[in-house]
Design a protein around this motif. Sequence first.
Motif, PDB file in Angstrom:
ATOM      1  N   PHE A  82       5.971  11.366   1.542  1.00 16.00           N
ATOM      2  CA  PHE A  82       4.543  11.725   2.072  1.00 16.00           C
ATOM      3  C   PHE A  82       4.132  10.973   3.496  1.00 16.00           C
ATOM      4  CE2 PHE A  82      -0.646  11.697   1.193  1.00 16.00           C
ATOM      5  CZ  PHE A  82      -0.616  12.635   2.253  1.00 16.00           C
ATOM      6  N   VAL A  83       4.281  11.526   4.620  1.00 16.46           N
ATOM      7  CA  VAL A  83       4.072  11.265   5.698  1.00 16.46           C
ATOM      8  C   VAL A  83       2.298  11.652   6.283  1.00 16.46           C
ATOM      9  CG1 VAL A  83       4.615  11.148   8.302  1.00 16.46           C
ATOM     10  CG2 VAL A  83       6.275  11.410   6.357  1.00 16.46           C
ATOM     11  N   THR A  84       1.677  10.421   6.458  1.00 20.31           N
ATOM     12  CA  THR A  84       0.230  10.757   6.755  1.00 20.31           C
ATOM     13  C   THR A  84      -0.137  10.720   8.053  1.00 20.31           C
ATOM     14  OG1 THR A  84      -0.260   8.390   6.608  1.00 20.31           O
ATOM     15  CG2 THR A  84      -0.470   9.314   4.567  1.00 20.31           C
ATOM     16  N   GLN A  85      -1.250  11.226   8.566  1.00 16.86           N
ATOM     17  CA  GLN A  85      -1.717  11.631   9.838  1.00 16.86           C
ATOM     18  C   GLN A  85      -1.671  10.146  10.581  1.00 16.86           C
ATOM     19  OE1 GLN A  85      -5.613  13.167  10.550  1.00 16.86           O
ATOM     20  NE2 GLN A  85      -5.274  14.823   9.114  1.00 16.86           N
ATOM     21  N   THR A  86      -1.906   8.775   9.875  1.00 16.33           N
ATOM     22  CA  THR A  86      -1.965   7.709  10.698  1.00 16.33           C
ATOM     23  C   THR A  86      -0.640   7.096  10.446  1.00 16.33           C
ATOM     24  OG1 THR A  86      -3.013   6.636   8.748  1.00 16.33           O
ATOM     25  CG2 THR A  86      -4.187   7.459  10.616  1.00 16.33           C
ATOM     26  N   THR A  87      -0.030   6.376  11.352  1.00 17.52           N
ATOM     27  CA  THR A  87       1.214   5.670  11.293  1.00 17.52           C
ATOM     28  C   THR A  87       1.035   3.990  11.811  1.00 17.52           C
ATOM     29  OG1 THR A  87       1.883   6.155  13.449  1.00 17.52           O
ATOM     30  CG2 THR A  87       2.638   7.366  11.680  1.00 17.52           C
ATOM     31  N   SER A  88      -0.258   3.650  11.534  1.00 20.93           N
ATOM     32  CA  SER A  88      -0.349   2.161  12.123  1.00 20.93           C
ATOM     33  C   SER A  88       0.452   1.008  11.192  1.00 20.93           C
ATOM     34  CB  SER A  88      -2.024   1.779  12.140  1.00 20.93           C
ATOM     35  OG  SER A  88      -2.383   1.899  10.911  1.00 20.93           O
ATOM     36  N   THR A  89       0.720  -0.056  11.619  1.00 23.92           N
ATOM     37  CA  THR A  89       1.373  -0.838  10.828  1.00 23.92           C
ATOM     38  C   THR A  89       0.459  -2.143  11.096  1.00 23.92           C
ATOM     39  OG1 THR A  89       2.842  -1.408  12.596  1.00 23.92           O
ATOM     40  CG2 THR A  89       3.480   0.152  10.811  1.00 23.92           C
ATOM     41  N   THR A  90       0.560  -3.198  10.031  1.00 20.80           N
ATOM     42  CA  THR A  90      -0.346  -4.543  10.319  1.00 20.80           C
ATOM     43  C   THR A  90       0.560  -5.512  10.789  1.00 20.80           C
ATOM     44  OG1 THR A  90      -1.612  -3.818   8.429  1.00 20.80           O
ATOM     45  CG2 THR A  90      -1.323  -6.228   8.804  1.00 20.80           C
ATOM     46  N   PHE A  91       1.916  -5.438  10.521  1.00 23.80           N
ATOM     47  CA  PHE A  91       2.856  -6.665  11.021  1.00 23.80           C
ATOM     48  C   PHE A  91       3.912  -6.048  11.849  1.00 23.80           C
ATOM     49  CE2 PHE A  91       1.327  -7.976   6.911  1.00 23.80           C
ATOM     50  CZ  PHE A  91       0.499  -9.109   7.210  1.00 23.80           C
ATOM     51  N   PRO A  92       4.535  -6.686  12.663  1.00 18.33           N
ATOM     52  CA  PRO A  92       5.301  -6.201  13.661  1.00 18.33           C
ATOM     53  C   PRO A  92       6.793  -6.265  13.242  1.00 18.33           C
ATOM     54  CG  PRO A  92       5.101  -8.627  14.324  1.00 18.33           C
ATOM     55  CD  PRO A  92       3.868  -8.395  13.008  1.00 18.33           C
TER      56      PRO A  92
ATOM     57  N   GLU B  86      13.419  -2.428   9.241  1.00 14.06           N
ATOM     58  CA  GLU B  86      12.958  -2.945   7.979  1.00 14.06           C
ATOM     59  C   GLU B  86      11.710  -2.185   7.558  1.00 14.06           C
ATOM     60  OE1 GLU B  86      12.987  -7.660   9.466  1.00 14.06           O
ATOM     61  OE2 GLU B  86      11.532  -6.427  10.349  1.00 14.06           O
ATOM     62  N   THR B  87      10.979  -1.360   8.636  1.00 16.08           N
ATOM     63  CA  THR B  87      10.085  -0.370   8.073  1.00 16.08           C
ATOM     64  C   THR B  87      10.587   0.895   7.433  1.00 16.08           C
ATOM     65  OG1 THR B  87       8.878  -0.755  10.291  1.00 16.08           O
ATOM     66  CG2 THR B  87       8.293   1.265   8.997  1.00 16.08           C
ATOM     67  N   VAL B  88      11.798   1.250   7.635  1.00 23.97           N
ATOM     68  CA  VAL B  88      12.332   2.458   7.090  1.00 23.97           C
ATOM     69  C   VAL B  88      12.994   1.803   5.900  1.00 23.97           C
ATOM     70  CG1 VAL B  88      14.286   3.931   7.045  1.00 23.97           C
ATOM     71  CG2 VAL B  88      12.735   3.461   8.935  1.00 23.97           C
ATOM     72  N   MET B  89      13.387   0.562   5.728  1.00 25.00           N
ATOM     73  CA  MET B  89      14.071   0.087   4.365  1.00 25.00           C
ATOM     74  C   MET B  89      12.787  -0.037   3.448  1.00 25.00           C
ATOM     75  SD  MET B  89      16.586  -1.092   2.700  1.00 25.00           S
ATOM     76  CE  MET B  89      18.066  -1.610   3.736  1.00 25.00           C
ATOM     77  N   MET B  90      11.656  -0.222   3.823  1.00 25.46           N
ATOM     78  CA  MET B  90      10.425  -0.213   2.852  1.00 25.46           C
ATOM     79  C   MET B  90      10.581   0.913   1.815  1.00 25.46           C
ATOM     80  SD  MET B  90       7.492  -1.908   5.084  1.00 25.46           S
ATOM     81  CE  MET B  90       7.814  -3.465   6.213  1.00 25.46           C
ATOM     82  N   GLY B  91      10.836   1.859   2.379  1.00 25.41           N
ATOM     83  CA  GLY B  91      10.661   3.204   1.924  1.00 25.41           C
ATOM     84  C   GLY B  91      12.062   3.386   0.636  1.00 25.41           C
ATOM     85  N   ARG B  92      12.939   2.351   0.476  1.00 25.88           N
ATOM     86  CA  ARG B  92      13.774   2.322  -0.705  1.00 25.88           C
ATOM     87  C   ARG B  92      13.232   1.560  -1.854  1.00 25.88           C
ATOM     88  NH1 ARG B  92      17.623   5.385  -1.444  1.00 25.88           N
ATOM     89  NH2 ARG B  92      18.724   3.749  -2.574  1.00 25.88           N
ATOM     90  N   TYR B  93      11.951   1.244  -1.766  1.00 21.40           N
ATOM     91  CA  TYR B  93      11.411   0.708  -3.012  1.00 21.40           C
ATOM     92  C   TYR B  93      11.696   1.533  -4.181  1.00 21.40           C
ATOM     93  CZ  TYR B  93       7.180   3.255  -3.371  1.00 21.40           C
ATOM     94  OH  TYR B  93       6.394   4.494  -3.651  1.00 21.40           O
ATOM     95  N   SER B  94      11.253   2.732  -4.168  1.00 25.51           N
ATOM     96  CA  SER B  94      11.197   3.464  -5.290  1.00 25.51           C
ATOM     97  C   SER B  94      12.692   3.677  -6.020  1.00 25.51           C
ATOM     98  CB  SER B  94      10.617   4.907  -5.153  1.00 25.51           C
ATOM     99  OG  SER B  94      11.230   5.639  -3.991  1.00 25.51           O
ATOM    100  N   ARG B  95      13.684   3.303  -5.164  1.00 27.52           N
ATOM    101  CA  ARG B  95      15.097   3.424  -5.769  1.00 27.52           C
ATOM    102  C   ARG B  95      15.476   2.333  -6.295  1.00 27.52           C
ATOM    103  NH1 ARG B  95      16.417   8.797  -6.819  1.00 27.52           N
ATOM    104  NH2 ARG B  95      15.157  10.199  -5.441  1.00 27.52           N
ATOM    105  N   LYS B  96      14.801   1.193  -6.282  1.00 29.16           N
ATOM    106  CA  LYS B  96      15.445  -0.297  -6.518  1.00 29.16           C
ATOM    107  C   LYS B  96      14.645  -0.871  -7.835  1.00 29.16           C
ATOM    108  CE  LYS B  96      16.022  -2.678  -2.713  1.00 29.16           C
ATOM    109  NZ  LYS B  96      17.742  -2.931  -2.891  1.00 29.16           N
ATOM    110  N   GLN B  97      15.222  -1.870  -8.509  1.00 30.98           N
ATOM    111  CA  GLN B  97      14.683  -2.607  -9.377  1.00 30.98           C
ATOM    112  C   GLN B  97      13.911  -3.863  -8.677  1.00 30.98           C
ATOM    113  OE1 GLN B  97      15.060  -1.417 -12.680  1.00 30.98           O
ATOM    114  NE2 GLN B  97      16.015   0.214 -11.962  1.00 30.98           N
TER     115      GLN B  97
END
Length: 260
Positions: free
Chosen positions: A80-90, A95-106
Amino acid sequence: MELKIDDVCFSYPSKEVLKNITFEAHSGEILGIIGQNGCGKTTLLKCLNTTLSATDGCITIDGQDVLSMTKKKIAQEMGFVTQTTSTTFPFTVFETVMMGRYSRKQTLEGESSDDVRIVYDALKDAGALEFADRDIDELSGGERRRVMIARALVQEPRILLLDEPTLHLDINHQFDLMDLISDLAKNKSLLIVLVTHDLILAARYCDRVIAVEHGEIVAMGETGDTLTPDLMRQVFDIDAEISIDPRVGLNVTILGKHKR
């Protein structure tokens, strides 16, 4: 793969938003959801991935009710890609894309060589590989949108939900991004469900469209059959001409607000 929505409704305590939404969609197609602001388009996307829970009806993927799935399983099935793409930390793009792997990891599992490969492949597929080492906050809106699509792709979903993917982009970047979305549907057999206000892009890129008005589907079908001058007047209160351009295919020419 079949996504089936059967008689779905959604209400807030003070307002009914979706009424008896029913449709099916399949791998490899781009399904556009169109309608004016406040008609329920984004709410429908959120019900599809259970960010919001439908108050009635059923949503299934290959016959399995999404409400019976864990959040991790839903993330494996739908990006799901939302309208807003703001981030809190730099964070960096990588690193941002790697966060998407959470659903495939233990839980607490570290990055594997496969994870790294999948991230770089997704960045390449999304046309964002050159940004991998940059901070996400340094990117333009169009660049950032590609990164967020890459983050959704590393979930290895079969369905990609996109809410106004071309919002606030320059016209050339709009076409670049829609070309990317078209390639993902065709080359990776993804089902793309996208919300858009842009009727010209919907006509050119969507295989089918669903028109929503006041929370209800008022028209649905192949784009060339569904986008008609009558529908433009009914849903958007505009006059428009629909034609086939041999260079680009189906084309919408907006003439202006409908004169009563």
